[in-house]
Design an enzyme around this catalytic site. Structure first.
Site, mmCIF file in Angstrom:
data_model
loop_
_atom_site.group_PDB
_atom_site.id
_atom_site.type_symbol
_atom_site.label_atom_id
_atom_site.label_comp_id
_atom_site.label_asym_id
_atom_site.label_seq_id
_atom_site.Cartn_x
_atom_site.Cartn_y
_atom_site.Cartn_z
ATOM 1 N N GLU A 7 0.802 -1.234 0.000
ATOM 2 C CA GLU A 7 0.000 0.000 0.000
ATOM 3 C C GLU A 7 0.831 1.279 0.000
ATOM 4 O O GLU A 7 0.560 2.181 -0.791
ATOM 5 C CB GLU A 7 -0.954 0.038 1.196
ATOM 6 C CG GLU A 7 -1.778 1.321 1.170
ATOM 7 C CD GLU A 7 -2.852 1.412 2.229
ATOM 8 O OE1 GLU A 7 -2.859 0.595 3.159
ATOM 9 O OE2 GLU A 7 -3.681 2.329 2.104
ATOM 10 N N ASP A 26 -0.566 -5.135 3.161
ATOM 11 C CA ASP A 26 -1.085 -3.974 3.864
ATOM 12 C C ASP A 26 -0.340 -3.910 5.195
ATOM 13 O O ASP A 26 -0.587 -4.727 6.095
ATOM 14 C CB ASP A 26 -2.605 -4.094 4.072
ATOM 15 C CG ASP A 26 -3.209 -2.750 4.438
ATOM 16 O OD1 ASP A 26 -2.463 -1.895 4.955
ATOM 17 O OD2 ASP A 26 -4.418 -2.561 4.209
ATOM 18 N N ILE A 49 -0.371 -1.820 7.697
ATOM 19 C CA ILE A 49 -1.343 -1.684 8.806
ATOM 20 C C ILE A 49 -2.713 -1.568 8.153
ATOM 21 O O ILE A 49 -2.963 -0.629 7.401
ATOM 22 C CB ILE A 49 -1.131 -0.420 9.679
ATOM 23 C CG1 ILE A 49 0.250 -0.420 10.338
ATOM 24 C CG2 ILE A 49 -2.223 -0.341 10.749
ATOM 25 C CD1 ILE A 49 0.490 0.784 11.276
ATOM 26 N N ASP A 50 -3.559 -2.523 8.402
ATOM 27 C CA ASP A 50 -4.948 -2.369 7.959
ATOM 28 C C ASP A 50 -5.735 -1.917 9.188
ATOM 29 O O ASP A 50 -5.724 -2.602 10.224
ATOM 30 C CB ASP A 50 -5.514 -3.677 7.398
ATOM 31 C CG ASP A 50 -6.893 -3.438 6.798
ATOM 32 O OD1 ASP A 50 -7.024 -2.554 5.937
ATOM 33 O OD2 ASP A 50 -7.850 -4.112 7.229
ATOM 34 N N THR A 108 -5.582 1.764 9.850
ATOM 35 C CA THR A 108 -4.673 2.844 10.277
ATOM 36 C C THR A 108 -5.379 3.886 11.136
ATOM 37 O O THR A 108 -4.802 4.398 12.093
ATOM 38 C CB THR A 108 -4.034 3.501 9.034
ATOM 39 O OG1 THR A 108 -3.164 2.548 8.445
ATOM 40 C CG2 THR A 108 -3.219 4.734 9.394
ATOM 41 N N ASP A 151 -6.258 -4.691 0.885
ATOM 42 C CA ASP A 151 -7.220 -4.816 1.988
ATOM 43 C C ASP A 151 -7.770 -6.240 2.080
ATOM 44 O O ASP A 151 -8.063 -6.730 3.170
ATOM 45 C CB ASP A 151 -8.423 -3.883 1.776
ATOM 46 C CG ASP A 151 -8.052 -2.413 1.737
ATOM 47 O OD1 ASP A 151 -7.272 -1.967 2.589
ATOM 48 O OD2 ASP A 151 -8.556 -1.700 0.828
HETATM 49 C C1 IPD Z 1 -9.004 0.664 5.322
HETATM 50 C C2 IPD Z 1 -9.714 -0.329 6.215
HETATM 51 C C3 IPD Z 1 -11.174 0.004 6.329
HETATM 52 C C4 IPD Z 1 -11.842 0.079 4.961
HETATM 53 C C5 IPD Z 1 -11.103 1.051 4.056
HETATM 54 C C6 IPD Z 1 -9.626 0.674 3.959
HETATM 55 P P1 IPD Z 1 -6.406 1.185 5.817
HETATM 56 O O1 IPD Z 1 -7.635 0.319 5.177
HETATM 57 O O2 IPD Z 1 -9.576 -1.640 5.728
HETATM 58 O O3 IPD Z 1 -11.887 -0.947 7.064
HETATM 59 O O4 IPD Z 1 -13.159 0.504 5.139
HETATM 60 O O5 IPD Z 1 -11.700 0.996 2.778
HETATM 61 O O6 IPD Z 1 -8.962 1.622 3.170
HETATM 62 O O7 IPD Z 1 -6.439 2.522 5.138
HETATM 63 O O8 IPD Z 1 -6.660 1.277 7.262
HETATM 64 O O9 IPD Z 1 -5.244 0.347 5.444
HETATM 65 CA CA CA Z 2 -6.198 -1.387 4.246
HETATM 66 CA CA CA Z 3 -3.062 0.272 5.302
#
Ligand code: IPD
Ligand code: CA
Ligand code: CA
Length: 273
Positions: free
Chosen positions: A78, A94, A96-97, A99, A222
């Site tokens: 990402e 990813d 950190i999913d 963030t 994601d």
């Molecule tokens: C997000 C998370 C979130 C989702 C967003 C993503 P990130 O990823 O997975 O649940 O609703 O569409 O972008 O930005 O925290 O890596």
């Molecule tokens: Ca994510």
């Molecule tokens: Ca992320």
């Protein structure tokens, strides 16, 4: 005596698996280390589309492990974008999913890494170090949580289901878009949670905690690991209109299989039944 081809393939798979686990753990260790410390936070595409210093540090720790062992593999991550290489293997990362959760001290976040081979997802790992939950799946071998087999729920009525979703920054108001679908479901009294981490949403469907997850606009990183984990836990994953799920297109429905048709119908403008 030379090793046979199946023996070589097995050894390769074991090395990939080991690398996947180590890389996921390395990113998660960084997340833990900085959780209660000060770190910089900046905005990306929108005011609240955040990236922290820790996203980058986690990514570096993951890269260190993968690149050392497989310098010739393709990487899609990402925060760095694609590292294009002629390879049948692609690591989708990813760092950190979740963030926004992380930046606010909410421990619902994880590292998510999928390994694709010849365009097909082969293995995936998702680790939330704050709950110490490590989800893993290898195609054809089932899915596990902390090494114990997991399975999707057996709920078969949408109206009695517990769902989870997420909201994008754009096209919230589109016809059959995120807000319309959400309103339709909650007006029927269906609990629809919003955890803030699509990878964890998917894993919690795999573990039977949620009966279904849908989201209108995700990126490959994601969902790459999580969707394989759902499928390997016995669930069903499709695009929003019910087609074969391709993690490079935005929409996803992931369920226990039993409520899939009803949820897909509701998402596409039908009544909740
Ligand atoms: C997000 C998370 C979130 C989702 C967003 C993503 P990130 O990823 O997975 O649940 O609703 O569409 O972008 O930005 O925290 O890596
Ligand atoms: Ca994510
Ligand atoms: Ca992320």
């Amino acid at each position: 005596m030379h090793p046979t081809l199946p023996a070589i393939a097995y050894i390769c798979t074991m090395i990939h698996k080991q690398t996947l686990i180590e890389a996921t753990m390395a990113g998660a260790a960084i997340m833990k280390e900085y959780f209660d410390k000060q770190f910089t936070i900046s905005s990306k595409s929108a005011l609240n589309d955040l990236v922290t210093e820790v996203d980058h540090k986690s990514e570096e720790a993951i890269f260190d492990i993968i690149k050392k062992r497989f310098p010739e593999h393709y990487i899609l991550s990402e925060e760095s974008g694609p590292i294009v290489q002629e390879s049948s293997y692609k690591w989708i990362i990813d760092p950190i999913d979740g963030t926004i959760n992380y930046a606010n001290g909410i421990p619902i976040c994880c590292v998510s890494i999928g390994l694709e081979r010849n365009g097909k997802m082969e293995m995936g790992a998702v680790y939330n170090p704050f709950l110490n939950e490590f989800f893993f799946a290898q195609r054809g071998f089932g899915a596990t949580l902390n090494e114990k087999k997991i399975h999707v729920s057996d709920k078969d009525e949408l109206t009695k289901s517990c769902l989870v979703t997420g909201f994008p920054y754009t096209y919230l108001d589109a016809p059959n878009g995120p807000l319309q679908v959400f309103e339709k479901l909650i007006r029927k009294g269906i609990p629809v949670r919003r955890l803030g981490s699509a990878a964890i949403d998917l894993c919690w469907v795999a573990a039977g905690r949620f009966d279904g997850f849908y989201e209108h606009k995700l990126q490959a990183w994601d969902s790459a690991a999580g969707y394989l984990i759902v499928e390997e836990a016995g669930g069903k994953v499709t695009s929003l209109n019910g087609d074969y799920y391709d993690h490079y297109q935005p929409g996803i429905i992931a369920t226990n299989g039993r409520i899939h048709t009803a949820l897909q119908y509701a998402i596409n403008g039908g009544e909740v039944a």
